[in-house]
Design a protein around this motif. Structure first.
Motif, PDB file in Angstrom:
ATOM      1  N   PRO A  92      40.504  57.735 -16.735  1.00  0.00           N
ATOM      2  CA  PRO A  92      41.063  58.837 -17.531  1.00  0.00           C
ATOM      3  C   PRO A  92      41.170  58.510 -19.024  1.00  0.00           C
ATOM      4  CG  PRO A  92      42.286  58.625 -15.499  1.00  0.00           C
ATOM      5  CD  PRO A  92      41.365  57.438 -15.575  1.00  0.00           C
ATOM      6  N   ALA A  93      41.456  57.268 -19.380  1.00  0.00           N
ATOM      7  CA  ALA A  93      41.507  56.900 -20.798  1.00  0.00           C
ATOM      8  C   ALA A  93      40.113  56.994 -21.417  1.00  0.00           C
ATOM      9  CB  ALA A  93      42.075  55.492 -20.972  1.00  0.00           C
ATOM     10  N   ASN A  94      39.094  56.595 -20.660  1.00  0.00           N
ATOM     11  CA  ASN A  94      37.728  56.708 -21.168  1.00  0.00           C
ATOM     12  C   ASN A  94      37.330  58.173 -21.343  1.00  0.00           C
ATOM     13  OD1 ASN A  94      37.632  53.938 -21.020  1.00  0.00           O
ATOM     14  ND2 ASN A  94      36.462  53.875 -19.137  1.00  0.00           N
ATOM     15  N   MET A  95      37.725  59.009 -20.386  1.00  0.00           N
ATOM     16  CA  MET A  95      37.438  60.447 -20.497  1.00  0.00           C
ATOM     17  C   MET A  95      38.205  61.054 -21.683  1.00  0.00           C
ATOM     18  SD  MET A  95      37.150  61.846 -16.635  1.00  0.00           S
ATOM     19  CE  MET A  95      37.968  60.648 -15.617  1.00  0.00           C
ATOM     20  N   ASN A  96      39.443  60.610 -21.873  1.00  0.00           N
ATOM     21  CA  ASN A  96      40.243  61.083 -22.998  1.00  0.00           C
ATOM     22  C   ASN A  96      39.595  60.687 -24.327  1.00  0.00           C
ATOM     23  OD1 ASN A  96      42.675  62.376 -24.010  1.00  0.00           O
ATOM     24  ND2 ASN A  96      43.322  60.325 -24.624  1.00  0.00           N
ATOM     25  N   HIS A  97      39.099  59.464 -24.395  1.00  0.00           N
ATOM     26  CA  HIS A  97      38.408  58.998 -25.596  1.00  0.00           C
ATOM     27  C   HIS A  97      37.180  59.866 -25.869  1.00  0.00           C
ATOM     28  CE1 HIS A  97      36.263  55.448 -27.786  1.00  0.00           C
ATOM     29  NE2 HIS A  97      36.746  56.322 -28.635  1.00  0.00           N
ATOM     30  N   PHE A  98      36.420  60.163 -24.821  1.00  0.00           N
ATOM     31  CA  PHE A  98      35.244  61.027 -24.917  1.00  0.00           C
ATOM     32  C   PHE A  98      35.640  62.391 -25.484  1.00  0.00           C
ATOM     33  CE2 PHE A  98      31.473  62.614 -22.070  1.00  0.00           C
ATOM     34  CZ  PHE A  98      30.866  63.194 -23.160  1.00  0.00           C
ATOM     35  N   ALA A  99      36.670  63.004 -24.901  1.00  0.00           N
ATOM     36  CA  ALA A  99      37.115  64.334 -25.343  1.00  0.00           C
ATOM     37  C   ALA A  99      37.628  64.303 -26.781  1.00  0.00           C
ATOM     38  CB  ALA A  99      38.201  64.856 -24.401  1.00  0.00           C
ATOM     39  N   MET A 100      38.386  63.264 -27.124  1.00  0.00           N
ATOM     40  CA  MET A 100      38.914  63.148 -28.491  1.00  0.00           C
ATOM     41  C   MET A 100      37.780  63.022 -29.509  1.00  0.00           C
ATOM     42  SD  MET A 100      42.182  60.615 -27.790  1.00  0.00           S
ATOM     43  CE  MET A 100      41.973  59.851 -29.370  1.00  0.00           C
ATOM     44  N   ASP A 101      36.787  62.189 -29.168  1.00  0.00           N
ATOM     45  CA  ASP A 101      35.658  62.014 -30.085  1.00  0.00           C
ATOM     46  C   ASP A 101      34.855  63.300 -30.238  1.00  0.00           C
ATOM     47  OD1 ASP A 101      36.132  59.445 -30.881  1.00  0.00           O
ATOM     48  OD2 ASP A 101      34.328  58.596 -29.994  1.00  0.00           O
ATOM     49  N   MET A 102      34.617  63.996 -29.144  1.00  0.00           N
ATOM     50  CA  MET A 102      33.819  65.219 -29.215  1.00  0.00           C
ATOM     51  C   MET A 102      34.546  66.320 -29.992  1.00  0.00           C
ATOM     52  SD  MET A 102      30.904  64.534 -27.868  1.00  0.00           S
ATOM     53  CE  MET A 102      31.112  62.956 -28.651  1.00  0.00           C
ATOM     54  N   ARG A 104      36.309  65.714 -32.684  1.00  0.00           N
ATOM     55  CA  ARG A 104      36.278  65.364 -34.106  1.00  0.00           C
ATOM     56  C   ARG A 104      35.110  66.042 -34.793  1.00  0.00           C
ATOM     57  NH1 ARG A 104      36.831  58.922 -34.553  1.00  0.00           N
ATOM     58  NH2 ARG A 104      35.662  59.481 -36.419  1.00  0.00           N
ATOM     59  N   GLU A 105      35.274  66.344 -36.054  1.00  0.00           N
ATOM     60  CA  GLU A 105      34.202  66.985 -36.818  1.00  0.00           C
ATOM     61  C   GLU A 105      32.944  66.116 -36.862  1.00  0.00           C
ATOM     62  OE1 GLU A 105      34.934  68.769 -40.596  1.00  0.00           O
ATOM     63  OE2 GLU A 105      36.911  69.466 -39.973  1.00  0.00           O
ATOM     64  N   ASP A 106      33.132  64.807 -36.997  1.00  0.00           N
ATOM     65  CA  ASP A 106      31.971  63.917 -37.079  1.00  0.00           C
ATOM     66  C   ASP A 106      31.465  63.481 -35.701  1.00  0.00           C
ATOM     67  OD1 ASP A 106      33.906  62.102 -36.272  1.00  0.00           O
ATOM     68  OD2 ASP A 106      33.616  60.743 -37.965  1.00  0.00           O
ATOM     69  N   GLY A 107      32.116  63.922 -34.625  1.00  0.00           N
ATOM     70  CA  GLY A 107      31.670  63.583 -33.272  1.00  0.00           C
ATOM     71  C   GLY A 107      32.028  62.188 -32.821  1.00  0.00           C
ATOM     72  N   GLY A 108      32.785  61.447 -33.635  1.00  0.00           N
ATOM     73  CA  GLY A 108      33.217  60.104 -33.244  1.00  0.00           C
ATOM     74  C   GLY A 108      32.042  59.207 -32.919  1.00  0.00           C
ATOM     75  N   ALA A 109      32.151  58.497 -31.821  1.00  0.00           N
ATOM     76  CA  ALA A 109      31.095  57.579 -31.403  1.00  0.00           C
ATOM     77  C   ALA A 109      29.869  58.318 -30.883  1.00  0.00           C
ATOM     78  CB  ALA A 109      31.627  56.614 -30.345  1.00  0.00           C
ATOM     79  N   GLY A 110      30.034  59.579 -30.518  1.00  0.00           N
ATOM     80  CA  GLY A 110      28.899  60.409 -30.118  1.00  0.00           C
ATOM     81  C   GLY A 110      28.512  60.281 -28.658  1.00  0.00           C
ATOM     82  N   LEU A 111      27.635  61.174 -28.253  1.00  0.00           N
ATOM     83  CA  LEU A 111      27.173  61.221 -26.860  1.00  0.00           C
ATOM     84  C   LEU A 111      26.396  59.969 -26.460  1.00  0.00           C
ATOM     85  CD1 LEU A 111      26.064  64.952 -26.585  1.00  0.00           C
ATOM     86  CD2 LEU A 111      28.120  63.890 -25.628  1.00  0.00           C
ATOM     87  N   ALA A 112      25.677  59.383 -27.410  1.00  0.00           N
ATOM     88  CA  ALA A 112      24.884  58.187 -27.102  1.00  0.00           C
ATOM     89  C   ALA A 112      25.777  57.023 -26.665  1.00  0.00           C
ATOM     90  CB  ALA A 112      24.047  57.782 -28.299  1.00  0.00           C
ATOM     91  N   TYR A 113      27.025  57.040 -27.060  1.00  0.00           N
ATOM     92  CA  TYR A 113      27.995  56.034 -26.626  1.00  0.00           C
ATOM     93  C   TYR A 113      28.713  56.479 -25.351  1.00  0.00           C
ATOM     94  CZ  TYR A 113      32.369  53.417 -26.448  1.00  0.00           C
ATOM     95  OH  TYR A 113      33.429  52.669 -26.018  1.00  0.00           O
ATOM     96  N   HIS A 114      29.211  57.711 -25.352  1.00  0.00           N
ATOM     97  CA  HIS A 114      30.094  58.147 -24.275  1.00  0.00           C
ATOM     98  C   HIS A 114      29.385  58.444 -22.952  1.00  0.00           C
ATOM     99  CE1 HIS A 114      33.831  58.081 -26.465  1.00  0.00           C
ATOM    100  NE2 HIS A 114      33.237  58.667 -27.487  1.00  0.00           N
ATOM    101  N   ILE A 115      28.208  59.019 -22.986  1.00  0.00           N
ATOM    102  CA  ILE A 115      27.507  59.331 -21.729  1.00  0.00           C
ATOM    103  C   ILE A 115      27.194  58.042 -20.956  1.00  0.00           C
ATOM    104  CG2 ILE A 115      25.416  60.328 -20.708  1.00  0.00           C
ATOM    105  CD1 ILE A 115      27.443  62.446 -21.650  1.00  0.00           C
ATOM    106  N   PRO A 116      26.571  57.032 -21.582  1.00  0.00           N
ATOM    107  CA  PRO A 116      26.351  55.783 -20.832  1.00  0.00           C
ATOM    108  C   PRO A 116      27.657  55.145 -20.353  1.00  0.00           C
ATOM    109  CG  PRO A 116      24.982  55.819 -22.789  1.00  0.00           C
ATOM    110  CD  PRO A 116      25.921  56.991 -22.895  1.00  0.00           C
ATOM    111  N   ARG A 117      28.709  55.258 -21.143  1.00  0.00           N
ATOM    112  CA  ARG A 117      30.000  54.697 -20.743  1.00  0.00           C
ATOM    113  C   ARG A 117      30.530  55.393 -19.487  1.00  0.00           C
ATOM    114  NH1 ARG A 117      35.394  54.476 -24.537  1.00  0.00           N
ATOM    115  NH2 ARG A 117      36.606  53.101 -23.206  1.00  0.00           N
TER     116      ARG A 117
END
Length: 144
Positions: A92-102, A104-117
């Motif tokens: 759930p923390a990883n999913m929360n990080h994904f949602a928080m980043d997405m 953000r205006e700049d997309g945070g770490a982005g899909l290239a980071y979060h999808i593989p994670r």
């Protein structure tokens, strides 16, 4: 006589144990040494987030030690099961990080980071179980 396939599987399992122990040891260290990044991604519904981050770091360090110790197969299996459950509980923390980043205006770490994670999480759960000997699936020896 040990079959070559069994030797190869044992070598891969040993490498996976070392890899997981290093991964969880480093993660545990960072949970204890620098908790703010982990606190940032902890979902708001988690009670006592500081204590949770502290104890997750301790759990990672103990799990890593349990995996790498050479004396007890039972302890190694228990460590593998514990780390698999741990990885499930922190998802759930990883999913929360994904949602928080997405969000953000700049997309945070982005899909290239979060999808593989996200894809890696069930693999880490399985690898913890397989490397520790808690399961042989899907590499069980064939019955003749």
């Amino acid at each position: 006589m040990i079959r070559p396939a069994a030797k190869r599987t044992a070598a891969i399992r040993t490498a996976a144990i070392v890899l997981l122990a290093v991964f969880y040891g480093v993660a545990g260290y960072f949970h204890l040494a620098t908790p703010p990044p982990f606190l940032t991604i902890t979902p708001v519904w988690v009670p006592w987030p500081e204590a949770v981050v502290l104890w997750t770091g301790i759990a990672e360090l103990l799990g890593a030690a349990g995996l790498i110790q050479p004396w007890s197969k039972k302890l190694r299996r228990a460590a593998g099961i514990g780390l698999a459950l741990y990885a499930l509980c922190v998802w759930p923390a990883n999913m929360n990080h994904f949602a928080m980043d997405m969000a953000r205006e700049d997309g945070g770490a982005g899909l290239a980071y979060h999808i593989p994670r996200m894809i890696a999480q069930p693999l880490i759960i399985w690898l913890s179980l397989w490397a520790s000997g808690a399961t042989d699936w899907p590499f069980r020896p064939r019955k003749v």
